[in-house]
Design a protein around this motif. Sequence first.
Motif, mmCIF file in Angstrom:
data_model
loop_
_atom_site.group_PDB
_atom_site.id
_atom_site.type_symbol
_atom_site.label_atom_id
_atom_site.label_comp_id
_atom_site.label_asym_id
_atom_site.label_seq_id
_atom_site.Cartn_x
_atom_site.Cartn_y
_atom_site.Cartn_z
ATOM 1 N N PHE A 127 10.231 -3.516 3.872
ATOM 2 C CA PHE A 127 9.220 -4.015 4.804
ATOM 3 C C PHE A 127 8.209 -2.923 5.141
ATOM 4 O O PHE A 127 7.003 -3.154 5.147
ATOM 5 N N GLU A 128 8.698 -1.732 5.423
ATOM 6 C CA GLU A 128 7.839 -0.631 5.842
ATOM 7 C C GLU A 128 6.786 -0.289 4.794
ATOM 8 O O GLU A 128 5.662 0.061 5.134
ATOM 9 N N LYS A 129 7.136 -0.391 3.528
ATOM 10 C CA LYS A 129 6.187 -0.055 2.459
ATOM 11 C C LYS A 129 5.160 -1.158 2.226
ATOM 12 O O LYS A 129 4.067 -0.901 1.755
ATOM 13 N N ALA A 130 5.525 -2.387 2.538
ATOM 14 C CA ALA A 130 4.624 -3.514 2.305
ATOM 15 C C ALA A 130 3.840 -3.913 3.546
ATOM 16 O O ALA A 130 2.943 -4.740 3.478
ATOM 17 N N SER A 131 4.147 -3.319 4.704
ATOM 18 C CA SER A 131 3.573 -3.802 5.963
ATOM 19 C C SER A 131 2.130 -3.352 6.173
ATOM 20 O O SER A 131 1.667 -2.369 5.594
ATOM 21 N N PHE A 132 1.441 -4.100 7.029
ATOM 22 C CA PHE A 132 0.057 -3.824 7.415
ATOM 23 C C PHE A 132 -0.125 -4.333 8.844
ATOM 24 O O PHE A 132 0.701 -5.090 9.354
ATOM 25 N N ILE A 133 -1.214 -3.937 9.464
ATOM 26 C CA ILE A 133 -1.527 -4.382 10.825
ATOM 27 C C ILE A 133 -2.668 -5.397 10.744
ATOM 28 O O ILE A 133 -3.720 -5.108 10.178
ATOM 29 N N LEU A 134 -2.431 -6.572 11.312
ATOM 30 C CA LEU A 134 -3.499 -7.567 11.462
ATOM 31 C C LEU A 134 -4.078 -7.373 12.858
ATOM 32 O O LEU A 134 -3.400 -7.612 13.854
ATOM 33 N N ASN A 135 -5.318 -6.878 12.920
ATOM 34 C CA ASN A 135 -5.977 -6.647 14.209
ATOM 35 C C ASN A 135 -7.465 -6.977 14.134
ATOM 36 O O ASN A 135 -8.272 -6.395 14.836
ATOM 37 N N GLU A 136 -7.799 -7.890 13.241
ATOM 38 C CA GLU A 136 -9.174 -8.327 13.047
ATOM 39 C C GLU A 136 -9.174 -9.815 12.700
ATOM 40 O O GLU A 136 -8.129 -10.357 12.336
ATOM 41 N N PRO A 137 -10.320 -10.471 12.819
ATOM 42 C CA PRO A 137 -10.364 -11.925 12.624
ATOM 43 C C PRO A 137 -9.885 -12.411 11.254
ATOM 44 O O PRO A 137 -9.338 -13.508 11.144
ATOM 45 N N SER A 138 -10.081 -11.605 10.210
ATOM 46 C CA SER A 138 -9.590 -12.032 8.897
ATOM 47 C C SER A 138 -9.241 -10.814 8.051
ATOM 48 O O SER A 138 -9.836 -9.752 8.182
ATOM 49 N N LYS A 139 -8.261 -11.016 7.203
ATOM 50 C CA LYS A 139 -7.812 -9.956 6.293
ATOM 51 C C LYS A 139 -7.517 -10.618 4.957
ATOM 52 O O LYS A 139 -6.960 -11.725 4.923
ATOM 53 N N GLU A 140 -7.902 -9.969 3.879
ATOM 54 C CA GLU A 140 -7.715 -10.529 2.538
ATOM 55 C C GLU A 140 -6.848 -9.607 1.692
ATOM 56 O O GLU A 140 -6.965 -8.382 1.789
ATOM 57 N N PHE A 141 -6.008 -10.226 0.877
ATOM 58 C CA PHE A 141 -5.127 -9.486 -0.025
ATOM 59 C C PHE A 141 -5.181 -10.085 -1.406
ATOM 60 O O PHE A 141 -5.151 -11.318 -1.548
ATOM 61 N N GLU A 142 -5.232 -9.229 -2.408
ATOM 62 C CA GLU A 142 -5.046 -9.663 -3.784
ATOM 63 C C GLU A 142 -3.668 -9.161 -4.179
ATOM 64 O O GLU A 142 -3.406 -7.948 -4.149
ATOM 65 N N ILE A 143 -2.791 -10.089 -4.511
ATOM 66 C CA ILE A 143 -1.421 -9.724 -4.843
ATOM 67 C C ILE A 143 -1.183 -10.011 -6.310
ATOM 68 O O ILE A 143 -1.299 -11.161 -6.746
ATOM 69 N N LYS A 144 -0.856 -8.972 -7.046
ATOM 70 C CA LYS A 144 -0.528 -9.131 -8.468
ATOM 71 C C LYS A 144 0.983 -9.212 -8.605
ATOM 72 O O LYS A 144 1.711 -8.449 -7.983
ATOM 73 N N LEU A 145 1.418 -10.172 -9.403
ATOM 74 C CA LEU A 145 2.850 -10.335 -9.633
ATOM 75 C C LEU A 145 3.244 -9.533 -10.863
ATOM 76 O O LEU A 145 2.617 -9.629 -11.911
ATOM 77 N N TYR A 146 4.318 -8.749 -10.722
ATOM 78 C CA TYR A 146 4.812 -7.909 -11.815
ATOM 79 C C TYR A 146 6.204 -8.319 -12.186
ATOM 80 O O TYR A 146 6.984 -8.715 -11.380
#
Length: 146
Positions: A127-146
């Motif tokens: 969890f710690e390595k994948a975590s982020f803080i949501l503190n803005e109206p929108s956040k975008e992620f591109e997730i590549k599957l390996y």
Amino acid sequence: MFSLKYLITSSLLLLLFFNSLQGQDTGSITISIPDFEFSRRGQLIVLIFESKEGFPTDINLAHRFSKSRGDNIGEMIGTFGAVPYGEYAIVAYYDKNSNNKLDTNFLGISKEPIGTSSGSKFRRLKFEKASFILNEPSKEFEIKLY
């Protein structure tokens, strides 16, 4: 007596009203998964966790989740709205056999394509390595599957 009761009731209602206006700040999380081919047999599972409990694959402990099926080639995009500000981690994996779980080997390493909000290529996820803080109206992620 009537006016004092009326004043107290009105004050409480106004206090509740202003507290509800302040509310909890929320944002949206948009996730795109590029260049991936999905078959009818499998399903894409996306999970958003707010703690390490259940991370990375327990749907019952995820804050939000989504499942997608069908024949798709190309990019998949989805948005989770009204997510309260805070710390989160995203996991997406392609459940090839639609058994609603991430298949792993005897070491706990994923045998199915998986990706995280941090872009980590490691099959044993924290969890710690994948975590982020949501503190803005929108956040975008591109997730590549390996």
